[in-house]
Enzyme design. Structure first.
Site, mmCIF file in Angstrom:
data_model
loop_
_atom_site.group_PDB
_atom_site.id
_atom_site.type_symbol
_atom_site.label_atom_id
_atom_site.label_comp_id
_atom_site.label_asym_id
_atom_site.label_seq_id
_atom_site.Cartn_x
_atom_site.Cartn_y
_atom_site.Cartn_z
ATOM 1 N N GLU A 14 -20.432 71.120 76.683
ATOM 2 C CA GLU A 14 -19.537 70.955 77.830
ATOM 3 C C GLU A 14 -19.251 69.488 78.158
ATOM 4 O O GLU A 14 -19.081 69.116 79.321
ATOM 5 C CB GLU A 14 -20.110 71.694 79.062
ATOM 6 C CG GLU A 14 -20.312 73.174 78.770
ATOM 7 C CD GLU A 14 -20.952 73.977 79.898
ATOM 8 O OE1 GLU A 14 -21.453 73.358 80.856
ATOM 9 O OE2 GLU A 14 -20.962 75.206 79.800
ATOM 10 N N GLU B 290 -19.178 82.086 73.474
ATOM 11 C CA GLU B 290 -19.886 82.659 74.620
ATOM 12 C C GLU B 290 -19.028 83.713 75.313
ATOM 13 O O GLU B 290 -18.738 83.611 76.506
ATOM 14 C CB GLU B 290 -20.267 81.554 75.625
ATOM 15 C CG GLU B 290 -21.042 80.402 74.999
ATOM 16 C CD GLU B 290 -21.609 79.407 76.010
ATOM 17 O OE1 GLU B 290 -21.515 79.664 77.228
ATOM 18 O OE2 GLU B 290 -22.147 78.379 75.570
#
Ligand SMILES: *[C@@H]1O[C@H](CO)[C@@H](O)[C@H](O)[C@H]1NC(C)=O
Ligand SMILES: *[C@@H]1O[C@H](CO)[C@@H](O)[C@H](O)[C@H]1NC(C)=O
Ligand SMILES: *[C@@H]1O[C@H](CO)[C@@H](O)[C@H](O)[C@H]1NC(C)=O
Length: 569
Positions: free
Chosen positions: A331, A431
């Site tokens: 991220e 994910e």
């Protein structure tokens, strides 16, 4: 379809992606026509990204002060917007800025509605960055004004190469996707038999044992090896071939207090899954923001730097060769703890280089959110990948988290995916989860997204972010519930797609000297030849992009002596 047919298909798909219609007037910014500076001064500049000019914005007094263009369009459509932006300077003691693509929707009743379509974070002076995103605009509108916003006044910038178009609505999505699945994920298999003592009563069966496309899930490192969690393990091993540890490899789990390590928990899980043929992604070496170990939060940049080096060596040293992919700095588009502490905008690039140096056979991935579930960071992500590629960073693939709320719109998701695919790197959905309380709706939404991903040429695999409501960060996204890990409607749908719809398992009668033609999913297979129901020959084979032509000689060395006996008997 032959190689040439496949090439043609690829070209058609690429053309579909790249065919560009532009709703902006003067998108190349070779003059100022069509563009207005709102609460600022706009002029033509020779500092360009392409062509001869760009549009230079100065004298900004407010966040919204910026280059803009009003476009007359009708509502009831998704629109996307892209523009390249270069900032000249920083303001207010900042060393970077966030740049936002904004729209002002003018409704027929005269009201203005302001929406952000996307944000490119961490923009430094001197480089061109891609800014933009998409937005669904309801009906009854007069026009849309697109503008580039920077929260701080006083930052001057250039824009160049703008693009605006409608996102194509996929009215025939499932059929088109199924056609692509047939073209991309299957290949031609021919099987012929010779050398049989008996001309009749022969059957050939093929059972797919592995899928070329990766399907997997995040697992809990303890539950996947716990003798009391068999139902959890059975659900996983029944449908998945890839795994990633959800939490056990994050730095706070590995080194919760400085110098005290726990590599045992993840290693036990990784070794157990490896022994069962599961392929794994490594997640993750670094994760910024609040997710760094607490002991780092008060450290200075110079204290932290050697810790980063030590950590890469420790992580890669313990797991080298076990992972196909590494999520290097999770991220990092959104979280800049290490960048800020070290005051080094290139630190993620350094992490990629070090990881690749120590584990050359693994592929280094970016892994981020708001990339396709919404367009908040789509353009920023694409921009980052182009930047890494141009800088020679060993970026091998683009990881897209894919955490959805209840709203799933395949048309806009596909458009975002096409934008990412244009970078030219393999894409993994890392994910996937959909938080939807109604399990029937949830089943349909998982099916749509799985079909979209499986049918997209750039996507090589999909990881679910957990499956059981007893261990899920968003329990309403789970595929199975309760102590027995019982599949719900979504879980049953996923099982059906992965075990039957997208897997080949067929039996054919075959005469001696005949050839059977099967269009089968790519992957690994076990083949059995039976004579009057008795297995007389088994072998493994694989089916890749070029297809396979299996000529089985039952009297040759490939046959099973025990079975020859059956045949003779
Ligand atoms: C393949 O199909 C046969 C017969 O339909 C079935 O018994 C078997 O369980 C299937 N195998 C797999 C791996 O799905
Ligand atoms: C065929 O593949 C299976 C795994 O699917 C393996 O256990 C077996 O040893 C292989 N057989 C041969 C003859 O290679
Ligand atoms: C099959 O194998 C046998 C024994 O090795 C050999 O004599 C025969 O020529 C082979 N047939 C073909 C079609 O290759």
């Amino acid at each position: 379809m032959g190689v040439r047919g496949n090439m043609l298909l690829v070209l058609l798909i690429l053309q579909g992606i790249l065919a560009v219609r532009n709703l902006f007037q003067n998108p190349g910014l070779e003059s100022t026509n069509g563009w207005t500076c709102l609460d600022c001064s706009g002029s033509l500049s020779s500092d360009k990204r392409s062509g001869s000019h760009s549009y230079h914005v100065t004298g900004r007094n407010h966040d919204f002060s910026g280059a803009s263009q009003e476009v007359q369009v009708s509502g009831g459509h998704y629109y996307y917007f892209k523009v390249w932006v270069k900032i000249d300077n920083t303001a207010n003691g900042k060393w970077y800025h966030d740049v936002q693509g904004q729209i002002d929707i003018l409704h027929n009743n005269g009201q203005h509605e302001y929406q952000q379509v996307g944000e490119t974070n961490y923009v430094f002076p001197g480089r061109w960055y891609l800014v933009g995103g998409d937005h669904y605009v309801a009906g009854n509108i007069k026009s849309i004004r697109f503008y580039v916003q920077i929260p701080e006044a006083g930052v001057n910038y250039h824009i160049d190469d703008a693009q605006m178009d409608e996102v194509a609505y996929l009215s025939n999505f499932a059929n088109e996707a199924n056609q692509r699945i047939d073209n991309l994920r299957k290949a031609n298999l021919a099987i012929s038999l010779s050398g049989s003592a008996s001309p009749s009563g022969l059957q050939v069966e093929i059972q797919q044992t592995k899928s070329e496309f990766g399907w997997g899930s995040a697992v809990d490192a303890n539950m996947i090896v716990d003798g009391n969690k068999k139902a959890y393990q059975n659900f996983f091993y029944d449908i998945f071939e890839w795994a990633v540890l959800e939490n056990a490899m994050k730095w706070p789990a590995i080194e919760g207090s400085k110098g005290n390590y726990n590599y045992d928990t993840p290693l036990r899980a990784v070794n157990s899954m490896e022994s069962k043929g599961i392929i794994m992604r490594g997640h993750n070496i670094f994760w910024g923001g609040d997710f760094v170990p607490n002991w780092q939060k008060s450290m200075s940049g110079s204290q932290l730097r050697p810790e980063l080096e030590k950590h890469i060596k420790g992580m890669v040293g313990h797991f080298k060769g076990k992972f196909r992919h590494w999520d290097v700095n999770n991220e990092n588009l959104h979280l800049h703890f290490y960048e800020d502490k070290l005051r080094d905008q290139y630190i993620t690039q350094w992490m990629f280089r070090e990881t690749k140096k120590l584990d050359p056979s693994a592929t280094c991935y970016l892994n981020d959110y708001n990339i396709i579930a919404n367009s908040g960071s789509t353009m920023a992500y694409v921009d980052q990948a182009y930047w890494f590629k141009a800088s020679g960073v060993p970026l091998g693939g683009m990881g897209i988290q894919s955490h959805f709320g209840a709203y799933v719109d395949v048309s806009s998701v596909k458009r975002r995916l096409d934008e990412i695919a244009a970078v030219g790197l393999p894409v993994w959905i890392t994910e996937l989860d959909i938080s939807e309380p109604d399990e029937t709706k949830k089943a349909k939404k998982y099916e749509d997204l799985m079909r979209l991903y499986f049918s997209h040429p750039a996507v090589k695999g999909v990881m679910f972010w957990g499956f059981w409501d007893g261990r899920h960060w968003r329990p309403q996204a789970a595929l199975a519930n309760g102590n027995n890990v019982t599949p719900n409607a979504a879980g049953r749908k996923v099982q059906e797609l992965l075990k039957r719809t997208w897997r080949t398992n067929e039996t054919h009668n075959i005469g001696h000297g005949q050839t059977v033609h099967i269009r089968a999913f790519k992957g690994s297979y076990k083949l059995l030849v039976r004579h009057n129901g008795h297995v007389i020959h088994t072998q493994n084979f694989s089916l890749g992009g070029h297809g396979n032509n299996l000529k089985i000689n039952l009297s040759g060395s490939g046959s099973n002596p025990h079975v020859d006996h059956v045949l003779i008997g």
